[in-house]
Design a protein around this motif. Structure first.
Motif, PDB file in Angstrom:
ATOM      1  N   SER A 224      14.618 -24.200   8.447  1.00 32.44           N
ATOM      2  CA  SER A 224      14.093 -24.496   9.776  1.00 32.44           C
ATOM      3  C   SER A 224      14.480 -23.397  10.751  1.00 32.44           C
ATOM      4  O   SER A 224      13.654 -22.927  11.551  1.00 32.44           O
ATOM      5  N   GLY A 225      15.738 -22.954  10.686  1.00 34.37           N
ATOM      6  CA  GLY A 225      16.189 -21.874  11.561  1.00 34.37           C
ATOM      7  C   GLY A 225      15.482 -20.565  11.270  1.00 34.37           C
ATOM      8  O   GLY A 225      15.095 -19.828  12.184  1.00 34.37           O
ATOM      9  N   LYS A 226      15.302 -20.254   9.973  1.00 35.24           N
ATOM     10  CA  LYS A 226      14.615 -19.021   9.600  1.00 35.24           C
ATOM     11  C   LYS A 226      13.151 -19.056  10.016  1.00 35.24           C
ATOM     12  O   LYS A 226      12.580 -18.027  10.397  1.00 35.24           O
ATOM     13  N   LEU A 227      12.538 -20.251   9.936  1.00 33.86           N
ATOM     14  CA  LEU A 227      11.148 -20.379  10.357  1.00 33.86           C
ATOM     15  C   LEU A 227      11.012 -20.089  11.845  1.00 33.86           C
ATOM     16  O   LEU A 227      10.078 -19.398  12.273  1.00 33.86           O
ATOM     17  N   SER A 228      11.960 -20.606  12.630  1.00 32.69           N
ATOM     18  CA  SER A 228      11.942 -20.347  14.064  1.00 32.69           C
ATOM     19  C   SER A 228      12.119 -18.857  14.350  1.00 32.69           C
ATOM     20  O   SER A 228      11.410 -18.281  15.188  1.00 32.69           O
ATOM     21  N   THR A 229      13.054 -18.225  13.622  1.00 31.95           N
ATOM     22  CA  THR A 229      13.280 -16.789  13.799  1.00 31.95           C
ATOM     23  C   THR A 229      12.055 -15.990  13.377  1.00 31.95           C
ATOM     24  O   THR A 229      11.660 -15.025  14.048  1.00 31.95           O
ATOM     25  N   ALA A 230      11.459 -16.396  12.243  1.00 31.05           N
ATOM     26  CA  ALA A 230      10.274 -15.698  11.750  1.00 31.05           C
ATOM     27  C   ALA A 230       9.121 -15.799  12.747  1.00 31.05           C
ATOM     28  O   ALA A 230       8.384 -14.839  12.967  1.00 31.05           O
ATOM     29  N   ASN A 231       8.975 -16.974  13.367  1.00 33.03           N
ATOM     30  CA  ASN A 231       7.929 -17.143  14.376  1.00 33.03           C
ATOM     31  C   ASN A 231       8.158 -16.216  15.561  1.00 33.03           C
ATOM     32  O   ASN A 231       7.219 -15.599  16.082  1.00 33.03           O
ATOM     33  N   HIS A 232       9.427 -16.132  15.973  1.00 35.17           N
ATOM     34  CA  HIS A 232       9.759 -15.251  17.099  1.00 35.17           C
ATOM     35  C   HIS A 232       9.471 -13.794  16.745  1.00 35.17           C
ATOM     36  O   HIS A 232       8.901 -13.050  17.554  1.00 35.17           O
ATOM     37  N   VAL A 233       9.861 -13.383  15.522  1.00 37.19           N
ATOM     38  CA  VAL A 233       9.619 -12.010  15.081  1.00 37.19           C
ATOM     39  C   VAL A 233       8.123 -11.727  15.003  1.00 37.19           C
ATOM     40  O   VAL A 233       7.647 -10.662  15.407  1.00 37.19           O
ATOM     41  N   THR A 234       7.371 -12.700  14.489  1.00 36.99           N
ATOM     42  CA  THR A 234       5.922 -12.528  14.364  1.00 36.99           C
ATOM     43  C   THR A 234       5.257 -12.386  15.728  1.00 36.99           C
ATOM     44  O   THR A 234       4.400 -11.512  15.933  1.00 36.99           O
ATOM     45  N   ILE A 235       5.668 -13.235  16.670  1.00 38.97           N
ATOM     46  CA  ILE A 235       5.100 -13.168  18.019  1.00 38.97           C
ATOM     47  C   ILE A 235       5.436 -11.830  18.670  1.00 38.97           C
ATOM     48  O   ILE A 235       4.583 -11.201  19.305  1.00 38.97           O
ATOM     49  N   SER A 236       6.693 -11.383  18.497  1.00 42.17           N
ATOM     50  CA  SER A 236       7.100 -10.102  19.074  1.00 42.17           C
ATOM     51  C   SER A 236       6.285  -8.956  18.479  1.00 42.17           C
ATOM     52  O   SER A 236       5.851  -8.043  19.193  1.00 42.17           O
ATOM     53  N   ALA A 237       6.081  -9.000  17.160  1.00 47.11           N
ATOM     54  CA  ALA A 237       5.295  -7.959  16.497  1.00 47.11           C
ATOM     55  C   ALA A 237       3.847  -7.971  16.981  1.00 47.11           C
ATOM     56  O   ALA A 237       3.234  -6.920  17.197  1.00 47.11           O
ATOM     57  N   MET A 238       3.300  -9.167  17.162  1.00 45.37           N
ATOM     58  CA  MET A 238       1.927  -9.283  17.651  1.00 45.37           C
ATOM     59  C   MET A 238       1.812  -8.757  19.079  1.00 45.37           C
ATOM     60  O   MET A 238       0.822  -8.105  19.433  1.00 45.37           O
ATOM     61  N   GLN A 239       2.833  -9.040  19.902  1.00 40.02           N
ATOM     62  CA  GLN A 239       2.813  -8.530  21.271  1.00 40.02           C
ATOM     63  C   GLN A 239       2.874  -7.013  21.298  1.00 40.02           C
ATOM     64  O   GLN A 239       2.162  -6.363  22.072  1.00 40.02           O
ATOM     65  N   ARG A 240       3.740  -6.433  20.428  1.00 37.17           N
ATOM     66  CA  ARG A 240       3.826  -4.974  20.357  1.00 37.17           C
ATOM     67  C   ARG A 240       2.508  -4.369  19.897  1.00 37.17           C
ATOM     68  O   ARG A 240       2.059  -3.344  20.414  1.00 37.17           O
ATOM     69  N   GLU A 241       1.893  -5.003  18.904  1.00 37.36           N
ATOM     70  CA  GLU A 241       0.610  -4.509  18.407  1.00 37.36           C
ATOM     71  C   GLU A 241      -0.472  -4.621  19.474  1.00 37.36           C
ATOM     72  O   GLU A 241      -1.315  -3.726  19.618  1.00 37.36           O
TER      73      GLU A 241
ATOM     74  N   ASP B  39       0.812  -1.214   0.000  1.00 32.98           N
ATOM     75  CA  ASP B  39       0.000   0.000   0.000  1.00 32.98           C
ATOM     76  C   ASP B  39       0.848   1.268   0.000  1.00 32.98           C
ATOM     77  O   ASP B  39       0.559   2.220  -0.733  1.00 32.98           O
ATOM     78  N   THR B  40       1.903   1.268   0.806  1.00 36.28           N
ATOM     79  CA  THR B  40       2.718   2.485   0.948  1.00 36.28           C
ATOM     80  C   THR B  40       4.055   2.400   0.226  1.00 36.28           C
ATOM     81  O   THR B  40       4.692   3.421  -0.014  1.00 36.28           O
ATOM     82  N   GLY B  41       4.495   1.179  -0.120  1.00 33.17           N
ATOM     83  CA  GLY B  41       5.801   1.022  -0.745  1.00 33.17           C
ATOM     84  C   GLY B  41       6.947   1.070   0.245  1.00 33.17           C
ATOM     85  O   GLY B  41       8.117   0.963  -0.139  1.00 33.17           O
ATOM     86  N   GLU B  42       6.638   1.210   1.538  1.00 41.67           N
ATOM     87  CA  GLU B  42       7.685   1.279   2.567  1.00 41.67           C
ATOM     88  C   GLU B  42       8.279  -0.102   2.810  1.00 41.67           C
ATOM     89  O   GLU B  42       7.578  -1.115   2.774  1.00 41.67           O
ATOM     90  N   LEU B  43       9.602  -0.147   3.040  1.00 39.97           N
ATOM     91  CA  LEU B  43      10.303  -1.403   3.267  1.00 39.97           C
ATOM     92  C   LEU B  43      10.419  -1.690   4.754  1.00 39.97           C
ATOM     93  O   LEU B  43      10.741  -0.803   5.547  1.00 39.97           O
ATOM     94  N   TYR B  44      10.167  -2.954   5.138  1.00 32.53           N
ATOM     95  CA  TYR B  44      10.282  -3.376   6.530  1.00 32.53           C
ATOM     96  C   TYR B  44      11.309  -4.498   6.622  1.00 32.53           C
ATOM     97  O   TYR B  44      11.269  -5.461   5.839  1.00 32.53           O
ATOM     98  N   THR B  45      12.212  -4.377   7.561  1.00 35.37           N
ATOM     99  CA  THR B  45      13.239  -5.399   7.744  1.00 35.37           C
ATOM    100  C   THR B  45      12.648  -6.584   8.498  1.00 35.37           C
ATOM    101  O   THR B  45      12.077  -6.423   9.581  1.00 35.37           O
ATOM    102  N   ILE B  46      12.794  -7.784   7.920  1.00 31.77           N
ATOM    103  CA  ILE B  46      12.287  -8.995   8.543  1.00 31.77           C
ATOM    104  C   ILE B  46      13.351  -9.614   9.442  1.00 31.77           C
ATOM    105  O   ILE B  46      13.094  -9.961  10.590  1.00 31.77           O
ATOM    106  N   MET B  47      14.564  -9.756   8.914  1.00 33.30           N
ATOM    107  CA  MET B  47      15.665 -10.311   9.692  1.00 33.30           C
ATOM    108  C   MET B  47      16.986  -9.995   9.018  1.00 33.30           C
ATOM    109  O   MET B  47      17.017  -9.550   7.864  1.00 33.30           O
ATOM    110  N   GLN B  48      18.079 -10.229   9.744  1.00 37.70           N
ATOM    111  CA  GLN B  48      19.422 -10.068   9.202  1.00 37.70           C
ATOM    112  C   GLN B  48      20.142 -11.406   9.230  1.00 37.70           C
ATOM    113  O   GLN B  48      19.902 -12.230  10.108  1.00 37.70           O
ATOM    114  N   LEU B  49      20.998 -11.612   8.232  1.00 43.76           N
ATOM    115  CA  LEU B  49      21.767 -12.849   8.122  1.00 43.76           C
ATOM    116  C   LEU B  49      23.243 -12.510   8.004  1.00 43.76           C
ATOM    117  O   LEU B  49      23.608 -11.478   7.428  1.00 43.76           O
ATOM    118  N   GLY B  50      24.094 -13.416   8.551  1.00 43.57           N
ATOM    119  CA  GLY B  50      25.526 -13.180   8.521  1.00 43.57           C
ATOM    120  C   GLY B  50      26.287 -14.273   7.792  1.00 43.57           C
ATOM    121  O   GLY B  50      25.698 -15.119   7.099  1.00 43.57           O
TER     122      GLY B  50
END
Length: 335
Positions: free
Chosen positions: A103-120, A33-44
């Motif tokens: 599998s690792g990214k899925l776990s991280t994504a779940n954690h990020v999603t839960i954190s975002a839901m808690q903030r919301e 809708d806005t074209g704004e970019l959101y960071t999902i995660m960082q990888l090293g």
């Protein structure tokens, strides 16, 4: 690659797999809708990127990836290995590594999603809290404004001290009920005995410059207008006709008891609520300080306008001492 370089873009049909040999990248998602970019995660270093497109075939890139620092990548064209027996062992190892990475990214994504839901959820609760707080506060101010004429008449009949004490008691009761029903712990509103010794000592030290300022102001007024000494600054006699002035002591005791009540109304009930419920910004603390003291001063309009204005400046002083030195936004929120 240099910093902030996109090497995968959302929607591309590229099927290459990337291994990070050195540096760091971030996966970003565009808001349609806005074209704004959101960071999902960082990888090293040591992690891979692009597994979804490889494993799911014709699926286009689901997110963009860009470097956040100087990065070295290894690009592997997986489709070139398909059907070639000499690459079978490498292909199997790559698939195994991709499965672990996913599998690792899925776990991280779940954690990020839960954190975002808690903030919301916390944001939604804060909005509800602000709404209830505003409704109750407007209700009190509305009733007070409508009753102002009657209160002025009662002040003439019974004196301002008695009426002010009754109003403060009523406001404190309503605000305490609001705090209890908010769902937040009492310490969110500054109602805690934690570090009470330090708080009492700090309050004592902060009182000294305020009293000194009032004394200097009084001395200046008396020096420039000595004729108003008995009219404005005269103290009620402790004795009247040889007997103790009981009324003087009763009002003095009531005032001493209600000083904390006044601070509870202005600081805990209004200022801390605004600091917690207003949207986060650099000016939030000062907005809460000014608004809370304006409201508290307005609640003294039944006495007279001059007295109401005089209550504003000490309130701003104490509000600044508590609101700036104590970071309310770091206090625990609702659980």
């Amino acid at each position: 690659m240099t910093k902030r370089h996109f090497f995968i873009r959302e929607g591309d049909a590229d099927k290459a797999l990337y291994l990070i040999e050195q540096g760091r990248v971030e996966i970003v998602k565009k808001n349609p809708d806005t074209g704004e970019l959101y960071t999902i995660m960082q990888l090293g270093a040591g992690e891979c990127i692009g597994e979804t497109s490889v494993l799911e075939g014709d699926v286009r890139r689901t997110a963009s990836v860009r470097t956040v620092e100087k990065t070295v990548l290894i690009k592997i064209q997986m489709d070139r290995m398909t059907g070639r027996t000499e690459f079978d062992s490498i292909y199997i190892k790559l698939l195994s590594n991709m499965a672990r990475a996913l599998s690792g990214k899925l776990s991280t994504a779940n954690h990020v999603t839960i954190s975002a839901m808690q903030r919301e959820l916390e944001t939604s609760k804060a909005r509800i809290g602000m709404g209830l707080f505003t409704v109750n506060l407007l209700f009190m101010l509305g009733i007070y404004t409508l009753a102002l004429q009657s209160l002025n008449a009662m002040v003439i009949a019974f004196g301002s001290n008695l009426i002010s004490l009754a109003i403060l008691a009523l406001m404190a009761s309503v605000i305490f009920v609001m705090i209890r029903k908010s769902g937040y712990p009492l310490q969110t509103f500054g109602l805690t005995l934690e570090r009470w010794r330090k708080v009492v000592w700090d309050a004592f030290l902060m009182t000294i410059p305020l009293l000194a300022g009032i004394a200097l102001l009084k001395a200046f007024v008396l020096y420039t207008h000595p004729e108003i000494d008995d009219q404005v600054f005269g103290i009620v006699s402790l004795f009247e006709g040889g007997s103790v002035n009981v009324t003087f002591y009763l009002y003095g005791l009531a005032y001493a008891l209600f000083c904390p009540v006044q601070e509870f109304i202005s600081r805990s009930g209004i200022q801390s609520a605004l600091q917690n419920f207003l949207p986060a910004s650099r000016s939030r603390v000062w907005i809460a300080i000014v608004l809370s003291n304006l409201m508290f001063s307005a609640a003294h309009s039944h006495v007279n306008l001059t007295f109401a204005l005089l209550t504003l400046f000490p309130g701003l002083y104490w509000g600044g001492c508590t609101g700036v030195s104590i970071p309310f936004w770091e206090l625990p929120s609702r659980i």
